[in-house]
Motif scaffolding. Sequence first.
Motif, PDB file in Angstrom:
ATOM      1  N   ALA A   1       1.038   4.175  -2.857  1.00  0.00           N
ATOM      2  CA  ALA A   1       0.919   5.604  -2.587  1.00  0.00           C
ATOM      3  C   ALA A   1       2.009   6.376  -3.329  1.00  0.00           C
TER       4      ALA A   1
ATOM      5  N   ASP B   1      -6.842   0.735  -0.339  1.00  0.00           N
ATOM      6  CA  ASP B   1      -7.683  -0.345   0.178  1.00  0.00           C
ATOM      7  C   ASP B   1      -8.490  -1.027  -0.924  1.00  0.00           C
TER       8      ASP B   1
ATOM      9  N   ASP C   1      -8.051   4.218  -4.155  1.00  0.00           N
ATOM     10  CA  ASP C   1      -7.537   4.116  -2.797  1.00  0.00           C
ATOM     11  C   ASP C   1      -6.781   2.804  -2.621  1.00  0.00           C
TER      12      ASP C   1
ATOM     13  N   GLU D   1       0.902   6.731  -6.960  1.00  0.00           N
ATOM     14  CA  GLU D   1      -0.090   7.802  -7.092  1.00  0.00           C
ATOM     15  C   GLU D   1       0.552   9.178  -7.006  1.00  0.00           C
TER      16      GLU D   1
ATOM     17  N   GLN E   1      -9.687   7.945  -9.154  1.00  0.00           N
ATOM     18  CA  GLN E   1      -8.865   7.757  -7.970  1.00  0.00           C
ATOM     19  C   GLN E   1      -8.978   6.307  -7.514  1.00  0.00           C
TER      20      GLN E   1
ATOM     21  N   LYS F   1       0.829  -1.203   0.000  1.00  0.00           N
ATOM     22  CA  LYS F   1       0.000   0.000   0.000  1.00  0.00           C
ATOM     23  C   LYS F   1       0.869   1.260   0.000  1.00  0.00           C
TER      24      LYS F   1
END
Length: 204
Positions: free
Chosen positions: A38, A87, A85, A41, A83, A34
């Motif tokens: 990030a 999760d 996320d 992104e 977008q 994760k």
Amino acid sequence: MTVLRAPVLAVAAVTLTLGGCGYNTIPMQHEAAKEAWANVEAQYQRRADLIPNLVATVQASAIAERETLTQVIDARSRATSIQLDADALSDPAAVARYQAAQGELSQALSRLMLVVERYPEVRSTASFIALQSELEGTENRIAVARRDYNEAARVYNTTLRTFPGNIWASTFHSGSEPLPLFSAAPGADAAPQVQFNVGSTPAQ
């Protein structure tokens, strides 16, 4: 005192046993993936933030191929509207949509750079040179971030499928799903095609 100490020692022993046999491996590797996502992104956002200045610089030169500029603007709009996320990484369809939008923007930027090759006066301006350098650096960062994410996801996915990780994945960490990997977008191996508006006059 002895009676109270026994449960504490038992809990400590169980904790050490679980930690030593890989109980914490799955959540730790998932968090690492994760974090790597990030970073992906962040680099895509950095690219998106640079594009308006790039477009404004090229527009100021009044080049003829306005359609290419419009494609970049539209592709950026679509890419930033999707977008994903961290999760939601276990949803391959969502990842595919995100990747497709970013790939479309990459292709539009490539076409714009080909168009600019026809305009030495644009390529020679200090602002364009600086922006081009920034974008090239960002594309390199995107490639590195994607590679790091793929590696983190590969390690995590392997743990889910191999012993003893597969035992934990089916018991205490049930519901853990493999993470999809970034792959080359369809057609990424082909050079962008640009039709120049030969003989047209620059828009004012």
